[in-house]
Scaffold this active site. Structure first.
Site, PDB file in Angstrom:
ATOM      1  N   GLU A 262     -16.253   2.664 -36.653  1.00 47.18           N
ATOM      2  CA  GLU A 262     -15.180   2.761 -35.650  1.00 47.18           C
ATOM      3  C   GLU A 262     -13.860   2.801 -36.405  1.00 47.18           C
ATOM      4  O   GLU A 262     -13.514   1.843 -37.108  1.00 47.18           O
ATOM      5  CB  GLU A 262     -15.176   1.576 -34.687  1.00 47.18           C
ATOM      6  CG  GLU A 262     -16.300   1.601 -33.681  1.00 47.18           C
ATOM      7  CD  GLU A 262     -16.178   0.511 -32.613  1.00 47.18           C
ATOM      8  OE1 GLU A 262     -15.043   0.180 -32.211  1.00 47.18           O
ATOM      9  OE2 GLU A 262     -17.226   0.000 -32.186  1.00 47.18           O
TER      10      GLU A 262
ATOM     11  N   GLN B 222     -12.872   6.996 -30.162  1.00 52.47           N
ATOM     12  CA  GLN B 222     -14.145   7.536 -29.720  1.00 52.47           C
ATOM     13  C   GLN B 222     -14.025   9.055 -29.601  1.00 52.47           C
ATOM     14  O   GLN B 222     -13.109   9.613 -30.192  1.00 52.47           O
ATOM     15  CB  GLN B 222     -14.548   6.878 -28.414  1.00 52.47           C
ATOM     16  CG  GLN B 222     -14.726   5.348 -28.575  1.00 52.47           C
ATOM     17  CD  GLN B 222     -15.313   4.666 -27.338  1.00 52.47           C
ATOM     18  OE1 GLN B 222     -15.814   5.287 -26.422  1.00 52.47           O
ATOM     19  NE2 GLN B 222     -15.212   3.340 -27.297  1.00 52.47           N
TER      20      GLN B 222
ATOM     21  N   ASN C  75     -23.201  -4.926 -32.464  1.00 49.17           N
ATOM     22  CA  ASN C  75     -21.813  -4.460 -32.564  1.00 49.17           C
ATOM     23  C   ASN C  75     -20.849  -5.632 -32.683  1.00 49.17           C
ATOM     24  O   ASN C  75     -20.913  -6.569 -31.878  1.00 49.17           O
ATOM     25  CB  ASN C  75     -21.439  -3.666 -31.304  1.00 49.17           C
ATOM     26  CG  ASN C  75     -19.980  -3.228 -31.301  1.00 49.17           C
ATOM     27  OD1 ASN C  75     -19.593  -2.356 -32.078  1.00 49.17           O
ATOM     28  ND2 ASN C  75     -19.175  -3.836 -30.457  1.00 49.17           N
ATOM     29  N   GLU C  76     -19.990  -5.591 -33.662  1.00 51.15           N
ATOM     30  CA  GLU C  76     -18.889  -6.563 -33.836  1.00 51.15           C
ATOM     31  C   GLU C  76     -19.317  -7.986 -33.484  1.00 51.15           C
ATOM     32  O   GLU C  76     -18.647  -8.677 -32.709  1.00 51.15           O
ATOM     33  CB  GLU C  76     -17.674  -6.138 -32.999  1.00 51.15           C
ATOM     34  CG  GLU C  76     -17.080  -4.844 -33.484  1.00 51.15           C
ATOM     35  CD  GLU C  76     -15.721  -4.486 -32.869  1.00 51.15           C
ATOM     36  OE1 GLU C  76     -15.296  -5.141 -31.903  1.00 51.15           O
ATOM     37  OE2 GLU C  76     -15.102  -3.545 -33.376  1.00 51.15           O
TER      38      GLU C  76
ATOM     39  N   ASN D  15     -18.616  -2.763 -27.508  1.00 52.02           N
ATOM     40  CA  ASN D  15     -18.779  -4.052 -26.841  1.00 52.02           C
ATOM     41  C   ASN D  15     -19.769  -3.974 -25.690  1.00 52.02           C
ATOM     42  O   ASN D  15     -20.449  -4.949 -25.363  1.00 52.02           O
ATOM     43  CB  ASN D  15     -17.421  -4.552 -26.321  1.00 52.02           C
ATOM     44  CG  ASN D  15     -16.439  -4.802 -27.446  1.00 52.02           C
ATOM     45  OD1 ASN D  15     -16.827  -4.929 -28.602  1.00 52.02           O
ATOM     46  ND2 ASN D  15     -15.154  -4.861 -27.130  1.00 52.02           N
TER      47      ASN D  15
HETATM   48  O1  AHR Z   1     -13.887   1.444 -29.220  1.00 54.86           O
HETATM   49  C1  AHR Z   1     -13.463   0.452 -28.337  1.00 54.86           C
HETATM   50  C2  AHR Z   1     -13.982  -0.933 -28.715  1.00 54.86           C
HETATM   51  O2  AHR Z   1     -13.401  -1.340 -29.914  1.00 54.86           O
HETATM   52  C3  AHR Z   1     -15.462  -1.047 -28.973  1.00 54.86           C
HETATM   53  O3  AHR Z   1     -16.178  -1.241 -27.823  1.00 54.86           O
HETATM   54  C4  AHR Z   1     -15.558  -2.237 -29.867  1.00 54.86           C
HETATM   55  O4  AHR Z   1     -16.654  -2.186 -30.731  1.00 54.86           O
HETATM   56  C5  AHR Z   1     -14.223  -2.273 -30.576  1.00 54.86           C
HETATM   57  O5  AHR Z   1     -13.644  -3.518 -30.517  1.00 54.86           O
END
Ligand code: AHR
Length: 499
Positions: A291, A347, A172-173, A72
């Site tokens: 992810e 992560q 991203n998303e 994010n």
């Molecule tokens: O990994 C944490 C968050 O999860 C990331 O920033 C986002 O892409 C997802 O919603």
């Protein structure tokens, strides 16, 4: 004792594993960067401020690619803030995580760090507040040899040679309304297409990842994927998917999270293949599951108060149960190795991560470190398709699910077969492994992750409470098969040397 039979035929090859499925992810979020990988006043820091103890642990995971810088965070990030002399870099509000971003680590330092841990960057361009032109400029900064404004700036900043970043995420998303400058599928498709054109014109060798759905729970899934791919199918190489798991029903349903992951993969691929059919295209699109992990989102705490640098955000303390769930998810990724060509455990450090650090202190391997490390180390080769005969275990969400998850991976070069097995049952199970098509096979290792307390964690004070152990005995050879007992609630790696 319950019984199971697993038949593994050498000729039943499913797919060659792309090593990039053992990727991970580091975002400018929480303590992933600041006091995670980077802590200049830590006693174990190197000349660039990177923690050597963390470098060592990351190396143990054998990770081929790390997605960066978000997440994010990406959708509000100006990449130019993170280059040039550190003292001139701006400190900014990061609106994604309500934190303060000092920009002391940027793309150049991150590339340096990846070289220290023997990995590569999977970069991402901001398609929230960012423009297609800025995306192209970042590719030029990183990959163009020289003689232009951006490539010469990279040289001036100390990197004569191009970074040579091959894989790039287009945002991203972007399907999520939590995203800074979230877009509709049509708007994202159009914007990402223009960014992709510019990025490929700058460097035709790049591989591009389109933002797919942020999870099967999204009301727009899989329509989002279909719509964006109508714009992007010919211009990208991968469709990304994201998914985090947490218990929301009975424990068995949580253990069986792999069922949901498999469904998600198959449905995202169905959307991609539908577009292929509609376009009469010969090209196959692959998934980048960039992810995935276990994340107790219901616990909240996504933002820090007040604004600060490197706040403690979503620092899960993973249990033995979480490690078993992680093992199941790894099995699913390998079972889909024919179409999942990139995956990133999200992560890597501190933020929902296998590595946990103490500010100014130690770094520990969390429980999920172990299944990931094993599969990353021993799961490279050819996935075979086994036949499995085993009892089912009951789950509220998915009904009856086979108690054993099994993935055999054959390494032709090393002449070895590693069989990963998750036993989701409470009790030990007597298991017969039948290996077919080999002249000779010998069991050489059987490592187990198990224990009496599924809630056990590794902490700074007790870092080795949960760890791998060797089975008391190797599988017992009986005629052409091997007999072993898999403990209840256990993750196993059984290795055979084979000819
Ligand atoms: O990994 C944490 C968050 O999860 C990331 O920033 C986002 O892409 C997802 O919603």
């Amino acid at each position: 004792m319950a019984e199971a039979r697993i038949i593994i035929d050498r000729d039943y090859e499913k797919a060659t594993v792309n090593p990039l499925v053992f990727g991970s992810f580091i975002e400018h979020m929480g303590r992933a960067i600041y006091t995670g990988i980077y802590e200049p006043d830590h006693p174990e820091s190197d000349e660039q401020g990177f923690r050597k103890d963390v470098i060592q642990l990351v190396k143990e995971l054998n990770i081929p690619i790390v997605r960066y810088p978000g997440g994010n965070f990406l959708s509000g990030y100006r990449w130019t803030d993170g280059i040039g002399p550190r003292e001139n870099r701006p400190t900014r509000l990061d609106l994604a995580w309500k934190s303060v971003e000092p920009n002391q680590v940027g793309i150049d330092e991150f590339v340096d760090w990846t070289r220290k841990v023997n990995t590569k960057v999977m970069a991402a361009v901001n398609l929230g507040t960012g423009t297609p032109q800025q995306a192209g400029e970042l590719v030029e900064y990183c990959n163009h040899p020289g003689g232009t404004h951006w490539s010469d700036l990279r040289k001036k900043n100390g990197h004569k040679e191009p970074h040579g970043i091959k894989v790039w995420c287009l945002g991203n998303e972007m399907d999520g309304d939590w995203q800074i400058c979230h877009l509709s599928a049509e708007d994202y498709g159009k914007k990402a297409l223009e960014a992709a054109k510019i990025m490929r014109w700058v460097d035709p060798s790049v591989e591009l990842v389109a933002c797919g759905s942020s999870g099967p729970h999204m009301s727009t899934f899989p329509e989002w994927d279909r719509v964006i791919l109508e714009y992007l199918y010919d211009s990208v190489d991968y469709l990304s998917v994201h998914r985090y798991y947490e218990p929301d029903d009975d424990m068995n349903s949580f253990l069986a999270s792999f069922v949901d992951m498999d469904y998600f993969i198959k449905t995202a691929l169905a959307a991609a293949d539908y577009v292929r059919a509609k376009k009469r295209s010969k090209k196959t699109l692959y998934l980048s599951f960039d992810e995935w992990n276990i994340w107790y989102q219901k616990r909240g705490i996504f933002h820090s108060e007040p604004w600060k640098i490197g706040p403690e955000l979503i620092e899960e303390r993973y249990t033995l149960l979480d490690a078993l769930v992680c093992g199941g998810l790894l099995c699913t990724l390998l079972q889909n190795a024919d179409r999942v060509r990139i995956a990133c455990l999200a992560q890597l450090v501190n933020v929902i991560a296998p590595i946990l650090t103490e500010r100014g202190g130690k770094a520990v391997r969390q429980t999920i470190f172990y299944p990931f490390q094993q599969v990353s180390k021993y799961g490279r080769g050819t996935v075979l398709e086994p036949r499995i005969f085993c009892p089912e275990f009951n789950t509220n969400k998915y009904g009856g699910v086979p108690q054993l998850q099994v993935v055999p991976v054959l390494d032709h070069e090393k002449k070895s077969l590693n069989v990963f097995v998750l036993n989701c049952g409470e009790s030990p199970i007597s298991t017969e492994l039948i290996l077919r098509g080999y002249k000779k096979s010998n069991p050489t290792e059987h490592e187990i992750l198990a224990g009496d307390d599924l809630g056990a964690i590794n902490s700074i004070d007790n870092p080795n409470r949960v760890r791998l152990t060797n089975a008391e005995a190797l599988p017992d050879a009986r005629a052409d098969s091997f007999q072993t007992v898999l403990p209840g609630y256990s993750w196993n790696r059984i290795r055979f040397s084979t000819i």
